[in-house]
Design a protein around this motif. Structure first.
Motif, short mmCIF file in Angstrom:
data_model
loop_
_atom_site.label_atom_id
_atom_site.label_comp_id
_atom_site.label_asym_id
_atom_site.label_seq_id
_atom_site.Cartn_x
_atom_site.Cartn_y
_atom_site.Cartn_z
N GLY B 62 0.83 -1.19 0.00
CA GLY B 62 0.00 0.00 0.00
C GLY B 62 0.87 1.24 0.00
O GLY B 62 2.08 1.18 0.22
N ILE B 63 0.24 2.36 -0.24
CA ILE B 63 0.97 3.62 -0.34
C ILE B 63 0.46 4.57 0.74
O ILE B 63 -0.72 4.55 1.09
N LEU B 64 1.38 5.34 1.28
CA LEU B 64 0.99 6.36 2.27
C LEU B 64 1.02 7.71 1.57
O LEU B 64 1.96 8.02 0.85
N ARG B 65 -0.05 8.47 1.78
CA ARG B 65 -0.11 9.79 1.15
C ARG B 65 -0.43 10.81 2.23
O ARG B 65 -1.50 10.74 2.84
N CYS B 66 0.51 11.70 2.51
CA CYS B 66 0.30 12.69 3.56
C CYS B 66 0.00 14.05 2.97
O CYS B 66 0.50 14.41 1.91
N ASN B 67 -0.82 14.77 3.67
CA ASN B 67 -1.16 16.11 3.23
C ASN B 67 -1.14 17.05 4.43
O ASN B 67 -2.00 16.98 5.30
N TYR B 68 -0.11 17.88 4.48
CA TYR B 68 0.03 18.82 5.59
C TYR B 68 -0.43 20.18 5.11
O TYR B 68 -0.09 20.59 4.00
N LEU B 92 5.94 15.83 2.43
CA LEU B 92 6.89 14.79 2.02
C LEU B 92 7.70 14.28 3.22
O LEU B 92 7.85 13.07 3.41
N VAL B 93 8.23 15.18 4.05
CA VAL B 93 9.05 14.70 5.17
C VAL B 93 8.19 13.97 6.20
O VAL B 93 8.65 13.02 6.84
N THR B 94 6.91 14.38 6.31
CA THR B 94 6.00 13.67 7.21
C THR B 94 5.81 12.23 6.75
O THR B 94 5.88 11.29 7.52
N GLU B 95 5.57 12.11 5.44
CA GLU B 95 5.41 10.79 4.84
C GLU B 95 6.64 9.91 5.15
O GLU B 95 6.51 8.78 5.59
N VAL B 114 -3.49 10.54 4.80
CA VAL B 114 -3.35 11.21 6.09
C VAL B 114 -3.46 12.72 5.84
O VAL B 114 -2.70 13.27 5.04
N PHE B 115 -4.42 13.33 6.47
CA PHE B 115 -4.58 14.78 6.34
C PHE B 115 -4.23 15.43 7.65
O PHE B 115 -4.81 15.11 8.68
N ILE B 116 -3.26 16.34 7.62
CA ILE B 116 -2.85 17.03 8.83
C ILE B 116 -3.18 18.51 8.66
O ILE B 116 -2.78 19.13 7.68
N GLN B 117 -3.94 19.03 9.59
CA GLN B 117 -4.27 20.45 9.55
C GLN B 117 -3.72 21.11 10.80
O GLN B 117 -3.90 20.61 11.91
N SER B 190 13.50 8.91 12.52
CA SER B 190 12.92 8.86 11.17
C SER B 190 12.77 10.25 10.56
O SER B 190 12.40 10.37 9.41
N LEU B 191 13.04 11.29 11.33
CA LEU B 191 13.06 12.63 10.75
C LEU B 191 14.14 13.43 11.46
O LEU B 191 14.23 13.42 12.68
N LEU B 192 14.96 14.08 10.67
CA LEU B 192 15.98 14.97 11.25
C LEU B 192 16.24 16.08 10.26
O LEU B 192 16.78 15.85 9.19
N GLN B 193 15.81 17.26 10.63
CA GLN B 193 16.07 18.42 9.77
C GLN B 193 16.83 19.45 10.59
O GLN B 193 16.80 19.40 11.83
N LEU B 194 17.49 20.35 9.92
CA LEU B 194 18.28 21.33 10.66
C LEU B 194 18.26 22.66 9.93
O LEU B 194 18.59 22.74 8.76
#
Lengths: 233, 237
Positions: B62-68, B92-95, B114-117, B190-194
């Motif tokens: 299956g595919i995960l599709r996130c929408n922030y 994209l980074v959430t996904e 996944v819808f994130i508001q 699973s996420l690291l941004q700077l």
């Protein structure tokens, strides 16, 4: 040495470690990671001897072989019907399995089941997730005329049916309604008048809401008795 | 450049007040609310459902599709509705932050949406969004290897701090923002941004702090999920 880290019948979240050591065997809803057994879903732990599994508490219906489901005819082709059963993909109902009577090739299939008709059918085969085959051959499998459909969470269906159908039979008996419970969370109710249907509907919603509490059967019995006394003569 | 006291008088390793709830959207398959300080995120999960356009379907998994997205009233200056460069990147980074925790091989050819508001923003929105989305996915009954907890760490002035708010993020003498998402059981990141600059030692120290913050968030997420289904509910079935 193996250690069990949770008690039977507790609610766990995905990623929770249920047991350590190789003595326990993972079943549905759990997986093994090195020597630990980890939950994979939100659910209730069920420990049976050495086997650990989860009873999911939420989620959509996932088609399984031999499930009786209630679906809606979505499309009619040359060789059968497509039925919406509440899964991502529609299920197939082939000519051969559609009816106990012989359907001639090239016959007008809408005579048997038309668009929008509600049917109770059994899943005969699930291959991949795209191909689900249905059959209408079996006791109680038929086109459903009249009545109404309500929807409940598929994970609550076992509670609504009860042990050997005890719960649903109780409702049938008290309200005199015909009820068919689909494993996909769709329930067909047909009664003699709207009041009985309403009572049956409300009691099913009550089961859904209170399914995790103790003494459910007694409370439903009481609820039905009260309903019968107050409204239905 | 001494940042001796935080603007909201928190300790340097103390997150803002956290509140989490599950099952807030009735028609969604799973949903969650996550509030950290003044930042509020809601997430809704739909699926597994049929994926169109069909060429995006994957017969193996299956595919995960996130929408922030941020609501137009979530920030002080009105945000124009609709996707922006920023929100597409965060989607994209959430996904990518959630995908390692999921097992979608049971649902080939389908999609999980996944819808994130963000309904109120005060820094750390992507972290709040990920924490909310992880709870919503668990609520939707999707098979997961672990939950995902997320919090931001950073450097304000010369201090390493946990969970920056907007004022700290805009600190005039320089601030570095490091959003981190961690799968708590094994501590995998699973996420690291700077955004900004740090020394190696400072980064390692910050990650240690993030681990601590994520453990705290994990506890709250777990609590919220269990409460939704009647606390301990020992007498079930």
């Amino acid at each position: 040495m193996s250690d069990l880290l949770v008690k039977d019948r507790t609610i766990v979240v995905p990623g929770e470690i249920l047991a350590e050591g190789m003595d326990y065997i993972p079943s549905y809803g759990v997986f093994r990671e090195q020597n630990r057994i980890v939950a994979m879903q939100l659910g209730l732990v069920s420990i049976n001897g050495r086997v650990i599994k989860l009873i999911p508490l939420s989620g959509r219906y996932i088609p399984k072989k031999a499930d009786v489901v209630i679906g809606k005819v979505a499309d009619i082709g040359f060789y059968g019907w497509r039925v919406d059963i509440g899964w991502a993909f529609q299920a197939n109902l082939g000519l051969k399995d559609a009816s106990s009577e012989f359907i001639e090739k090239g016959a007008d299939l809408s005579q048997y089941y038309d668009y929008g008709d509600i049917i109770a059918a059994q899943i005969t085969n699930v291959s991949g997730s795209k191909i689900i085959d249905l059959s209408m051959k079996g006791p109680g499998l038929k086109k459903l005329k009249g009545g109404k459909i309500i929807e409940v969470s598929p994970s609550k269906v076992p509670r609504i049916i009860g042990k050997q159908g005890s719960m649903v039979n109780l409702i049938k008996e008290k309200t005199n309604c015909k009820i068919i419970v689909g494993q996909n969370g769709k329930i067909w109710i047909s009664g003699l008048n709207p009041e009985t249907e309403l009572l049956a509907t409300n009691s099913i919603y009550k089961i859904e809401q209170e399914s995790h509490l103790d003494g459910l059967t007694d409370r439903i019995k009481e609820f039905l008795d009260k309903g019968v006394k107050n409204g239905l003569q | 450049m001494v940042y001796s006291k935080r603007v909201d008088s928190r300790k340097f390793d103390q997150p803002r007040e956290i509140e989490a709830r599950v099952g807030i959207i009735k028609r969604a398959d799973g949903s969650a609310y996550f509030k950290i300080g003044k930042t509020i995120a809601i997430a809704a999960v739909y699926g597994p459902r049929e994926l169109y356009p069909a060429f995006k379907q994957n017969p193996e998994t299956g595919i995960l599709r996130c929408n922030y997205d941020m609501m137009s009233f979530s920030v002080t200056e009105r945000k124009k509705p609709g996707p922006t460069r920023r929100s597409v990147e965060i989607s994209l980074v959430t996904e990518n932050a959630l995908l390692p925790a999921l097992d979608l091989s049971l649902f080939p050819n389908t999609v999980i949406d996944v819808f994130i508001q963000i309904i109120q923003a005060d820094a750390g929105t992507r972290c709040a969004g990920i924490s909310a989305a992880a709870m919503a996915l668990a609520d939707a009954g999707i098979p997961m290897k672990d939950l995902v907890s997320s919090i931001s760490v950073g450097k304000v002035g010369d201090k390493i701090v946990l969970d920056l708010n907007k004022e700290e993020e805009d600190y005039e003498e320089g601030s570095t923002d490091i959003p981190v998402a961690i799968m708590p059981r094994n501590g995998e990141i699973s996420l690291l941004q700077l955004d900004g600059d740090v020394e190696k030692e400072e980064l390692l120290q910050a990650l240690k702090l993030a681990k601590k913050g994520c453990d705290e968030i994990y506890k709250i997420q777990r609590q919220a999920l269990k409460e939704r289904y009647g606390g301990s509910a020992q007498d079930e079935l």
